[in-house]
Scaffold this motif. Sequence first.
Motif, PDB file in Angstrom:
ATOM      1  N   LYS A 104       0.769  -1.051   0.044  1.00  0.00           N
ATOM      2  CA  LYS A 104       0.038   0.115  -0.040  1.00  0.00           C
ATOM      3  C   LYS A 104       0.952   1.117  -0.019  1.00  0.00           C
ATOM      4  N   HIS A 122       0.880   4.149  -2.973  1.00  0.00           N
ATOM      5  CA  HIS A 122       0.767   5.561  -2.478  1.00  0.00           C
ATOM      6  C   HIS A 122       1.999   6.241  -3.241  1.00  0.00           C
ATOM      7  N   SER A 181       1.499   7.032  -6.881  1.00  0.00           N
ATOM      8  CA  SER A 181       0.505   7.812  -7.182  1.00  0.00           C
ATOM      9  C   SER A 181       0.833   9.460  -7.009  1.00  0.00           C
TER      10      SER A 181
END
Length: 449
Positions: A412, A416, A419
């Motif tokens: 995760k 992130h 992104s």
Amino acid sequence: MRIHFIAIGGSAMHNLAIALSKKGFQVSGSDDQIFEPSSSRLQKYGLLPAEMGWDVSRITADLDAVILGMHARKDNPELLKAQELGLKIYSYPEYIYEQSKDKLRVVIGGSHGKTTITSMILHVLKHQNKAFDYLVGAQLEGFETMVKLTDAPIIVIEGDEYLASPIDMRPKFHLYKANLAVISGIAWDHINVFKTYDDYKLQFDKFIDSIEPNGSLIYCSLDEDLNELVKNNQKEVNKIPYGLPENKVVDGVTYLEPEHIGLKVFGNHNLLNLNAAKLICKELGIDEIAFNESISSFSGAAKRLELLFNGKTTNVYKDFAHSPSKLKATIEAVKSQFPDRKLVACIELHTFSSLNLEFLKTYANTMDLADEAIVFIDNDTFLHKKLEPFNQNDVRTNFKNLNLLFFDDISKLKVHLKSINFANSNLLLMSSGNFSGLDLNKLARELTV
């Protein structure tokens, strides 16, 4: 000399084993598990144990010494056999002293900056063609091993305050008996051993007491607690304070002034480290002109603001920072060097101290200068250390940063980071661990495509 290492796979232990082998000693060793790069390096020198595990038949009466690593336990069968036979048993710091007691010993202590200061001194000494031995806590460019023992008249030692061995509960840096000593600063660490800050500070007071007669202590005058400690200590040694050198930053490059010497490192913490190294080198007969000439090519120790990617508007760094003082100093360094760039700062907490909820309070406001602050803790780390996991509220509250992002799953965190648009931005990845095995070099390339 026949020397046997119990827990030979440790970072310092395997380097000491190699150094003694190169010196002509007959070296053997054992361990229950050995990871890279220790395994390959021991293999290269013919020192990798044929089988993993402990075997009392390796401990014989004709051994001249046994060196005990911190990874071993008090009930280790090889240790018990060595004790039964009455063999001489050393911790590795004890044995370093044994091999250097006739040398001039330079010992670099402090809660932060030890490796960098030591590395700077080694870089300058090598550049100036001085003969020296050393013990340093990181693999350095241009140095094959982390330990060197020869007939050189000087040894430079990174002096860790952690315990010497499972049967010797003294901090390592007390055992070296420095002629020239550095203390870079004091910030509470190793709370599993030093339960209070006062107890931790006491170890540095004892370190000063361990300096040899007519020795010198070089210390950072910007650290108030250290100043007070040095002032109150009654040891009769030459006490030399240091602060920041005159400098300026131009286009992302730091220059020493007034000579306008360009540096490859940056940040106030590194400038303080540089001044400590300069004072030690002065004591060793290297003048300021020679020092500046040499230090200009110093590019830093491994994992200390190590540049993973350098683009037109984006840099990605990894750093060994994990304690509150190191975290704050590293963030300040990158933000000050590139004030017009967004800074995304991510720290992995995984040490015993940082996973203690009471100690977590000492991280308050340490990430405030980051434009985006991220804390990562692999949930398996809590399970492995048998500790109660933190949640996002625990982390935000103790860091005193309500905008801080928290991840306990590496996949995760990776999603992130991918992104984020890193145009005109820097990324700082900090840990004394390995981000759950994430390939940081590959990640840096992927983020900046």
